[in-house]
Motif scaffolding. Structure first.
Motif, PDB file in Angstrom:
ATOM      1  N   ALA A  56       0.862  -1.174   0.000  1.00 19.24           N
ATOM      2  CA  ALA A  56       0.000   0.000   0.000  1.00 19.24           C
ATOM      3  C   ALA A  56       0.899   1.226   0.000  1.00 19.24           C
ATOM      4  O   ALA A  56       1.822   1.337   0.812  1.00 19.24           O
ATOM      5  N   VAL A  57       0.642   2.163  -0.909  1.00 22.06           N
ATOM      6  CA  VAL A  57       1.454   3.358  -1.056  1.00 22.06           C
ATOM      7  C   VAL A  57       0.577   4.566  -0.758  1.00 22.06           C
ATOM      8  O   VAL A  57      -0.478   4.733  -1.374  1.00 22.06           O
ATOM      9  N   ALA A  85       5.176  -1.572   8.329  1.00 23.52           N
ATOM     10  CA  ALA A  85       5.824  -0.475   7.602  1.00 23.52           C
ATOM     11  C   ALA A  85       7.023  -1.026   6.838  1.00 23.52           C
ATOM     12  O   ALA A  85       7.891  -1.672   7.424  1.00 23.52           O
ATOM     13  N   LEU A  86       7.059  -0.794   5.531  1.00 21.10           N
ATOM     14  CA  LEU A  86       8.164  -1.283   4.707  1.00 21.10           C
ATOM     15  C   LEU A  86       9.162  -0.191   4.343  1.00 21.10           C
ATOM     16  O   LEU A  86      10.348  -0.475   4.168  1.00 21.10           O
ATOM     17  N   GLY A  87       8.698   1.061   4.201  1.00 19.00           N
ATOM     18  CA  GLY A  87       9.648   2.095   3.825  1.00 19.00           C
ATOM     19  C   GLY A  87       8.990   3.441   3.604  1.00 19.00           C
ATOM     20  O   GLY A  87       7.763   3.580   3.612  1.00 19.00           O
ATOM     21  N   VAL A  88       9.835   4.432   3.400  1.00 21.66           N
ATOM     22  CA  VAL A  88       9.412   5.787   3.067  1.00 21.66           C
ATOM     23  C   VAL A  88      10.242   6.254   1.877  1.00 21.66           C
ATOM     24  O   VAL A  88      11.464   6.044   1.838  1.00 21.66           O
ATOM     25  N   HIS A 108       0.607  -4.957   2.285  1.00 22.26           N
ATOM     26  CA  HIS A 108      -0.826  -5.251   2.294  1.00 22.26           C
ATOM     27  C   HIS A 108      -1.108  -6.417   3.236  1.00 22.26           C
ATOM     28  O   HIS A 108      -0.413  -7.436   3.217  1.00 22.26           O
ATOM     29  N   LEU A 109      -2.111  -6.259   4.066  1.00 20.43           N
ATOM     30  CA  LEU A 109      -2.491  -7.285   5.029  1.00 20.43           C
ATOM     31  C   LEU A 109      -3.392  -8.300   4.343  1.00 20.43           C
ATOM     32  O   LEU A 109      -4.564  -8.022   4.070  1.00 20.43           O
ATOM     33  N   GLY A 110      -2.827  -9.459   4.028  1.00 20.45           N
ATOM     34  CA  GLY A 110      -3.560 -10.481   3.288  1.00 20.45           C
ATOM     35  C   GLY A 110      -4.843 -10.894   3.971  1.00 20.45           C
ATOM     36  O   GLY A 110      -4.882 -11.101   5.182  1.00 20.45           O
TER      37      GLY A 110
END
Length: 410
Positions: A56-57, A85-88, A108-110
């Protein structure tokens, strides 16, 4: 300023570079996007594929993006249900060199759904009650961890159903604050916001015709406050149980069950002055206990029997030295469950003579023995143990049951 990607995993920046950061999110081509339902957001949000990940962005200003990124990482460290959180990504510019807003990237939460997607088909009131219970559990867990949400709502939550269990996940931490401990005023403020937000969201659904006619939006908004209050009291009051008096612990579990919650995890801390017990609650759907008991132990039972057996299993596991939830070196629940069947369940059932069991199956016998132990322990005000309960059950209960089943002479 050059494009910068700050990520939790060293492998992610290379995958994320494939996305069209030179374009505003609203203009991303379909080939990069994943068609998943999106909730209402004050920011532009898109789902995209980065390698094998669906992410998700979300576009937002740099300071809140970095702050939310850190808060989500803190929640992950605290084992709070929230998106990862994966990144910024900062330093974005378009093809003409004009600055674009930074983005926050989460996994994304499957299997999760935003609440509006769940209401595309009118939900039954019973299902709505369980969703509100799941949100109450999430809010309590956040507050126990010292996190003030600042904008608790259905829109900022994702719901997931997994093997009959309902869970709520925080999806927007932008307004959140993490403290060592929350005051009553901070918790009350969060709870009042939740009440107002939820009632407003349900009123919107009612206006669109997507709400069950028996559901009152105001009552449901107020309900979460009541559920939260009872759950908070049951989970936070400190109780130290004398060593070995496990019927006190069972009494506490029964109160959680009466509130509509199950025990997802229980931890017993041994001390010189007694045992302190900590519970983590969860919300479950009909049939959940049957499926879980069958999966863990291979035992097939009715739903109420399965709930009772699982409670006993959970209590027993918490007393085992090699039980350490979340510790890879600890015994897995499946291993402990089979040990419980072998060392506790089967010997207890076999202690009841075969000729006295009648038509009762093993799960029913064990359930009745546990109920009998509970009754005797409450009367004696101490845990009498299974052996004593079995002996008394054989001597006093089974003969009366057999007399009741005996045919009467004409």
């Amino acid at each position: 300023m050059a494009l910068q990607i700050s990520a939790t995993n060293p492998e992610h920046p290379a995958l994320l570079l494939e996305l069209p950061w030179q374009l505003p999110l609203e203009q991303w081509p379909e080939k990069y996007l994943v068609p998943l339902p999106r909730g209402i957001s004050r920011h532009v949000v898109r789902y995209a594929r980065a390698g094998d990940e669906v992410v998700a962005v979300k576009e937002l200003a740099e300071r809140p993006a970095l702050r939310e990124y850190q808060l989500l990482r803190d929640l992950d460290r605290l084992a709070i249900p929230a998106v990862d959180a994966l990144g910024v990504v900062t330093g974005r510019t378009d093809t003409s060199g004009e600055a674009l807003e930074p983005v926050l990237i989460t996994r994304h939460l499957g299997g999760s759904m935003p609440y509006r997607s769940m209401f595309e088909t009118t939900l039954r009131p019973a299902t709505m009650h369980r969703l509100m219970d799941a949100l109450a559990v999430l809010l309590v867990r956040l507050h126990l961890a010292g996190f003030a949400w600042g904008d608790c709502s259905l829109s900022n939550t994702l719901f997931r159903r997994d093997a009959g269990a309902y869970a709520a996940y925080l999806v927007d931490a932008e307004t959140g604050e993490l403290h060592p401990r929350l005051s009553s005023g901070q918790r009350d403020y969060d709870l009042d916001l939740a009440r107002v937000n939820i009632s407003g969201e349900l009123l919107d659904l009612e206006a669109s015709g997507a709400l069950h006619p028996s559901v009152d939006p105001i009552d449901f908004g107020t309900e979460i406050c009541a559920r939260y209050g009872r759950l908070w009291e049951e989970l936070t009051r400190t109780s130290v149980y004398p060593a070995g008096k496990y019927h006190y612990i069972e009494r506490r579990i029964r109160r959680l069950n009466d509130l509509g919650f199950d025990v997802a995890e229980m931890q017993i801390e041994h001390a010189s002055n007694g045992d302190t017990v900590t519970f983590v609650p969860k919300v479950v759907d009909a049939g959940h206990h049957q499926r879980q008991l069958l999966r863990l132990t291979g035992l097939d039972a009715e739903e109420n029997q399965a709930r009772r057996l699982l409670n006993d299993l959970e209590s027993w596991m918490a007393t085992q030295d090699d039980y350490a939830p979340g510790d890879p070196l600890g015994a897995r629940p499946e291993v402990l469950a089979h040990r419980w069947v072998r060392e506790v369940f089967r010997p207890t059932v076999r202690a009841v003579p075969l000729e006295l069991r009648g038509a009762m199956d093993p799960a029913e016998i064990y359930h009745e023995l546990l109920e009998h132990r509970w009754y005797l322990s409450e009367r004696a005000q101490h845990d009498i143990g299974l052996d004593t309960a079995v002996a008394d059950y054989i001597a006093t209960i089974l003969p009366k049951a057999r007399e009741t089943l005996q045919p009467t002479a004409d």
